[in-house]
Enzyme design. Structure first.
Site, PDB file in Angstrom:
ATOM      1  N   SER B 660     -11.785  11.705  -8.153  1.00  0.00           N
ATOM      2  CA  SER B 660     -10.697  10.759  -7.885  1.00  0.00           C
ATOM      3  C   SER B 660     -11.163   9.311  -7.886  1.00  0.00           C
ATOM      4  O   SER B 660     -10.349   8.399  -7.857  1.00  0.00           O
ATOM      5  CB  SER B 660     -10.020  11.095  -6.556  1.00  0.00           C
ATOM      6  OG  SER B 660     -10.861  10.774  -5.487  1.00  0.00           O
ATOM      7  N   LYS B 703      -5.143   8.274   1.492  1.00  0.00           N
ATOM      8  CA  LYS B 703      -5.914   7.196   0.879  1.00  0.00           C
ATOM      9  C   LYS B 703      -5.155   5.872   0.981  1.00  0.00           C
ATOM     10  O   LYS B 703      -5.716   4.835   1.379  1.00  0.00           O
ATOM     11  CB  LYS B 703      -6.201   7.525  -0.590  1.00  0.00           C
ATOM     12  CG  LYS B 703      -7.227   8.638  -0.763  1.00  0.00           C
ATOM     13  CD  LYS B 703      -7.352   9.022  -2.212  1.00  0.00           C
ATOM     14  CE  LYS B 703      -8.446  10.087  -2.395  1.00  0.00           C
ATOM     15  NZ  LYS B 703      -8.491  10.598  -3.751  1.00  0.00           N
TER      16      LYS B 703
END
Lengths: 270, 806
Positions: B660, B703
């Site tokens: 990611s 996040k």
């Protein structure tokens, strides 16, 4: 009559006999004496060249040796002594133990005295020549003048107390002894008066003894036969039956028959 | 800044309009919600349960907390109600082989009745038979037998004695037996006299003694036979007395159970055994001498009781009162709990057992029904899994105590007759277990042919909202919780999407939702509220997050104190805010990480420092290699890639896994190559493919919120935000506070599809597209990158030609 010793005779220890003897000794405040008899017939047998025995359980024959027999008898004697001492200690009575060697009737007659009461147990184990207990009992009384109590293992001495009386003066001490027992224990006194052919005429002393007893019964007209006497004793439920054999109108075999078949202990007196 | 990539607040708003909910509070919702979103799973269950062929056992898989167990059990209970009640089973003494107790089947509820009948029978025997043996009649008859034996023996001795006496020989009793000796005057002849006898006389005596000894031997050898005969008579007497008592008692039972041949056969065996062992009903005298606790089985005051135990009945399955086929959940699937065991009791220092100490397992209880077991627990207990497979294969329940099977316990034990097995086993477990078993155990697929795969979430459609609310209402009712108002329900539905990490889904993790419900109820009661409101739900969510927020707080604190270097303002070349997520105790924690890149002329190698330091996992390495592929494929395609680059997650000291951050890494590298500064007010997450497209990642909400928390703590400037893959937009279910700031323009989210879009947002410079001539605009990001790489390539070429000349 004063009983000083209760003598238990044995060739092998009988627990029931020892208990009964010790109990009686304690009650009568007498000494307990155990006479262990080594039958000399057995020792003689061991000396014969062809002496051998067969095991009762194994059915095996093996030779008999004198030393083996003596050792076995010693073992039996020490077991008997240990058991008697244990019973006597428990009841706190004086006791003695003696080993006799000889022919049973002779040895025992010689060892006994007139102040002894000898206990013979019907099913008592023995070693040596089989001796009929009834015959032995009668013989001891005749020879030594001691009293013999002949009883089954586990049968207690208890009231009512019976006595066979034929009217002879020689039987008065026996009657007196049984009356004393009836008084001391206490219990009923039952007099089994034998039919002598004449009428019933009781000595004043006998009448007195009957009256002094806590309760008493006089059974008269009993035929001098073992069977009749035993039937009368069973009817009365006697716990002891005394017989004077010295001058008794009963023949020896009738006396032995009474001893053999009686349900209660039999007290034989001279 | 490309405003077209910015996500507006409306797009991010996942709230459900409470006015669309057709109730005021959940107290109005009385209908059962049924099974939410598990149509496929429940269809599989229905098939598996109804399928009667062997091997069609079920493996129910799905994550824990999804409600697999309660749904399955509820289904099974409804399914089994009214179905045929299975037979009862009992173990009885096996008279032909006592080590192998017999299993008897009974119609439902009859085993207990039979056990009671046999208990009564035993009681009657216990009282009746000793009474017979104590009777005067019995005593008289035994005495007669004994007396007859003694008389027979005495007579034999007496006859022998008489015969011996005729020859002047006496039979003497010795201490151990018998002996013969010659007599003289009624006394045994002494050895001296014997020796003086003439030899002829001696021989005559000896010969006669020998003959008598032979006769005596015969007599003594006959005695055991006579004793045996007497014992035989005594035994026959005992048997005749026991027969009358036993037969009388059993006749009634035989008539009662005439319809059941197996039971009648057992009663016949009981009768035969009682007659055979008539002696055992008498109390042995030697037992009186033993102190309590020292009584051996078969001896002692309890000897008769001990013997009579063999006629009792050990009911192992009693379906008395059952309304259908059994449904059993085995919470602790140990070998013994599953298959039953044979217990032992200590007697005189030895362990002994009998059929009455056979204990059933859950297989017995669930036989002809359903047995549910947690797969992981089953596999965790030694031999349980193998045992289950064996039982399903052989279709028998065989009780084999584990200790004995392993040789740990060396004592007398039993081999109870196996009981026919016909049941469905339902294993419940995680998906990974199913796949592991399928992969490594060839028998698994033969025995568990039906897979029931539970969904973790369901589409968030209009149709599901009301059933979901009914589910919440049902849970509240079952848990005796306060009802929820519609706003609270709407808030929980929104949270359902957040747990599913998908705005278009609702989580089916019933346990998590129930936890929220219970905690909201707690806060409502704490505030003495009559119903659960949105505020209580909000508080429950916030409190749960706070309880697990220590690590998140510490990470944020370290950033704010400058220990962990993460900027949220300014610009920097070759430096970007990446976003990572870590999982601790089932909680996802997002946190920003600085990623930096350095380049120089080199041999075309891009170095991932994490990988070199063995701190990068395989997926991370894969992402990094894709990045290298992108670089090589897009720029100066006809020239060799002649750079040396290093990339690193700054201040990262643990393993990094996942791809990611590959987009952020590429951005840092491109920034370095283009010598263009990156805005530190932005953070970026996303994976990249070789063509520069940004792909979806996980944990997007955590996040985004992590970077928001840092920015908010420092000061929201209106320039800060997070770049996410466009494919993740549907996964955004953000905290309400964050949404408000987005709405107010203090924080921004950008959805990108390509790395070019990301770079434009990060640098404010157009990425640039290749012209028909194949060149990027000079001052575009791509143009600058290609120029740099072209320079490196030229230098490499000139270096290699110089080397060739020398």
């Amino acid at each position: 009559m004063r009983i000083e010793r209760i003598v238990l005779f044995g060739q092998a220890f009988s627990e029931g006999g020892a208990e009964a003897a010790a109990d009686l000794a304690a009650r009568l405040e007498a000494k307990l004496a155990y006479l262990f008899l080594e039958d000399s017939n057995l020792l003689r047998l061991a000396g014969l060249p062809f002496a051998s025995e067969i095991g009762i359980d194994t059915a095996c024959w093996h030779e008999l040796e004198l030393s083996t027999i003596e050792r076995t008898l010693r073992t039996l004697a020490s077991q008997a002594q240990e058991a008697v001492s244990s019973v006597a200690r428990r009841l706190r009575i004086p006791w003695s133990f003696q080993v006799l060697r000889g022919i049973p009737s002779q040895a025992l007659s010689e060892a006994a005295s007139s102040t002894d009461l000898i206990l013979l147990v019907r099913s008592q184990p023995y070693v040596g020549i089989p001796t009929r207990g009834e015959a032995l009992a009668r013989e001891i009384v005749s020879r030594s003048g001691a009293a013999v109590l002949y009883l089954s293992d586990g049968t207690p001495v208890q009231s009512p107390f019976g006595v066979v009386f034929s009217g002879k003066a020689s039987e008065i001490p026996t009657l007196r002894l049984v009356a004393a027992l009836a008084r001391d224990f206490p219990g009923k006194l039952v007099v089994l008066s034998l039919d002598s052919g004449g009428g019933v005429s009781l000595d004043p002393e006998v009448q007195e003894l009957l009256q002094d007893a806590p309760s008493s019964t006089l059974l008269t007209g009993i035929a001098p036969k073992a069977q009749r006497i035993l039937r009368a004793a069973a009817c009365e439920g006697l716990g002891l039956l005394a017989l004077s054999i010295g001058d008794s109108p009963l023949p020896p075999e009738e006396i032995e028959s009474i001893c053999a078949k009686a349900l209660c202990p039999i007290l034989l007196l001279p | 800044m490309r405003s077209d990539l910015r996500l507006d607040a409306k797009t991010l708003d996942r709230r459900i309009d409470p006015s669309r909910l057709p109730f005021e509070t959940t107290a109005e919702l009385n209908e059962s919600p049924g099974v939410l979103g598990q149509a496929r799973a429940m269809e599989s269950v229905r098939f598996g349960v109804a399928m009667e062929q062997p091997g069609y056992n079920l493996f129910v898989m799905g994550p824990s907390g999804i409600g697999k167990r309660s749904l399955i059990l509820r289904f099974l209970e409804e399914w089994s109600a009214g179905r045929t009640v299975p037979r009862d089973w009992a173990y009885v003494f096996a008279f032909e082989n006592e080590r192998r107790p017999r299993a008897l089947a009974f119609p439902p509820g009859k085993a207990g009745e039979f056990a009671e009948d046999m208990d009564r029978f035993v009681e009657d025997l216990r009282v009746g038979i000793p009474a017979v043996f104590d009777s005067d009649e019995y005593r008289a008859r035994t005495q007669d037998i004994e007396q007859s034996f003694h008389e027979r023996r005495e007579q034999a001795f007496s006859e022998l004695r008489e015969r011996a006496l005729k020859d002047a020989i006496a039979l003497l009793q010795t201490p151990a037996g018998f002996a013969f000796a010659p007599l003289k005057n009624g006394e045994v002849l002494d050895p001296e006299s014997f020796s003086k006898l003439p030899d002829e006389e001696k021989e005559k005596i000896q010969s006669r003694v020998s003959a008598l000894q032979e006769e005596l031997t015969k007599v003594i050898r006959e005695i055991p036979k006579w004793r045996r005969e007497a014992q035989g008579k005594l035994r026959e007497l005992n048997r005749s007395l026991v027969r009358s008592t036993v037969s009388n008692l059993l006749e009634e039972l035989k008539a009662k159970y005439a319809e059941m041949p197996a039971i009648c056969a057992h009663l016949e065996s009981v009768e035969r055994d009682a007659l055979k062992n008539a002696e055992s009903f008498r109390l042995p005298k030697e037992a009186d001498a033993l102190p309590p606790g020292m009584i051996l089985s078969g001896i002692g005051p309890d000897a008769v009781d001990a013997f009579l135990r063999r006629y009792r009945v050990n009911v192992v399955v009693d379906q008395c009162g059952a309304k259908g086929s059994p449904v059993v959940l085995e919470e602790n699937p140990t070998f013994s709990n599953l298959f039953g065991t044979v217990e032992h009791i200590a007697q005189m220092g030895a362990l002994v057992t009998d059929f009455s100490l056979i204990r059933p397992g859950s297989l017995h209880k669930a036989n002809r029904g359903y047995l549910a077991i947690d797969a992981l627990r089953l596999l965790s207990h030694p031999f349980s899994w193998e045992g289950i497979k064996r039982a399903l294969r052989s279709r028998q329940i065989r009780i084999e105590p584990l200790g004995e099977a392993l040789g740990i316990l060396s004592t007398v034990s039993l081999e109870p007759e196996p009981i026919p097995l016909d049941l469905k086993v339902i294993l419940l477990g995680e998906r990974s277990l199913y796949y592991l078993l399928h992969e490594f155990d060839p028998e698994f697929s033969e025995l568990f042919k039906v897979v029931v795969d539970f969904e973790e979430d369901v589409d968030r459609s209009e149709a599901i909202v009301v059933p979901y609310a009914q589910f919440l209402a049902d849970e509240a009712r079952k848990g005796k919780l306060l009802p929820l108002d519609r706003r609270a329900v709407a808030r929980l539905l929104e949270e359902g999407s957040r747990i599913a990490a998908d705005a278009k889904k609702l989580s089916l993790r019933g346990r998590t939702m129930t936890d929220f419900l219970q905690e909201a109820d707690f806060w409502a009661r704490d505030a003495s509220a009559p119903i659960i409101t949105e505020a209580h739900v909000e508080k429950a969510i916030a409190a749960a997050e706070a309880r697990s927020g220590r690590i998140r707080e510490r990470l944020r604190e370290e950033v704010l104190r400058g220990t962990l270097l993460v900027d949220s303002e300014g610009e920097s070349v070759g430096q970007v805010n990446g976003l990572a997520v870590l999982e601790a105790g089932g909680v996802l924690i997002g946190h920003p990480n600085r990623i930096t890149a350095r380049v120089r002329f080199g041999s075309g190698k891009v170095v991932d420092i994490e990988r070199e330091a063995k701190l990068g996992g395989p997926i991370h390495s894969k992402g990094f290699l894709i990045l290298s592929g992108f670089l090589a494929g897009r720029y100066v395609p006809e020239e060799p890639l002649s750079l040396a680059a290093t990339l690193v997650f700054e201040q990262s000291y643990g393993m990094i896994e996942g791809d990611s951050a590959s987009c952020a890494e590429l951005c840092a590298l491109l920034s370095t190559l283009a010598e263009l500064p990156i805005r530190q007010s932005l953070a970026i997450t996303g994976s990249i493919n070789q063509k520069g497209r940004v792909q979806a990642i996980g944990g997007v909400n955590e996040k985004v919120e992590a970077f928001f928390d840092i920015c908010r703590a420092r000061s929201l400037t209106g320039r800060q935000g997070v770049i996410i893959p466009a494919a993740n937009v549907d996964h955004l279910v953000l905290r309400r506070e964050l949404l408000e700031k987005v709405e107010q323009g203090f924080f921004h989210l950008y959805a990108v599809q390509t790395v070019d879009q990301a770079m434009e947002l990060l640098t404010g410079i157009p990425a640039g597209e290749r012209s028909p001539e194949g060149r990027y605009p000079e001052e575009s990001i791509n143009g600058r990158v290609e120029r740099k790489l072209g320079e490196f390539a030229r230098r490499a070429r000139s270096l290699s030609s110089g080397e060739a000349k020398t």
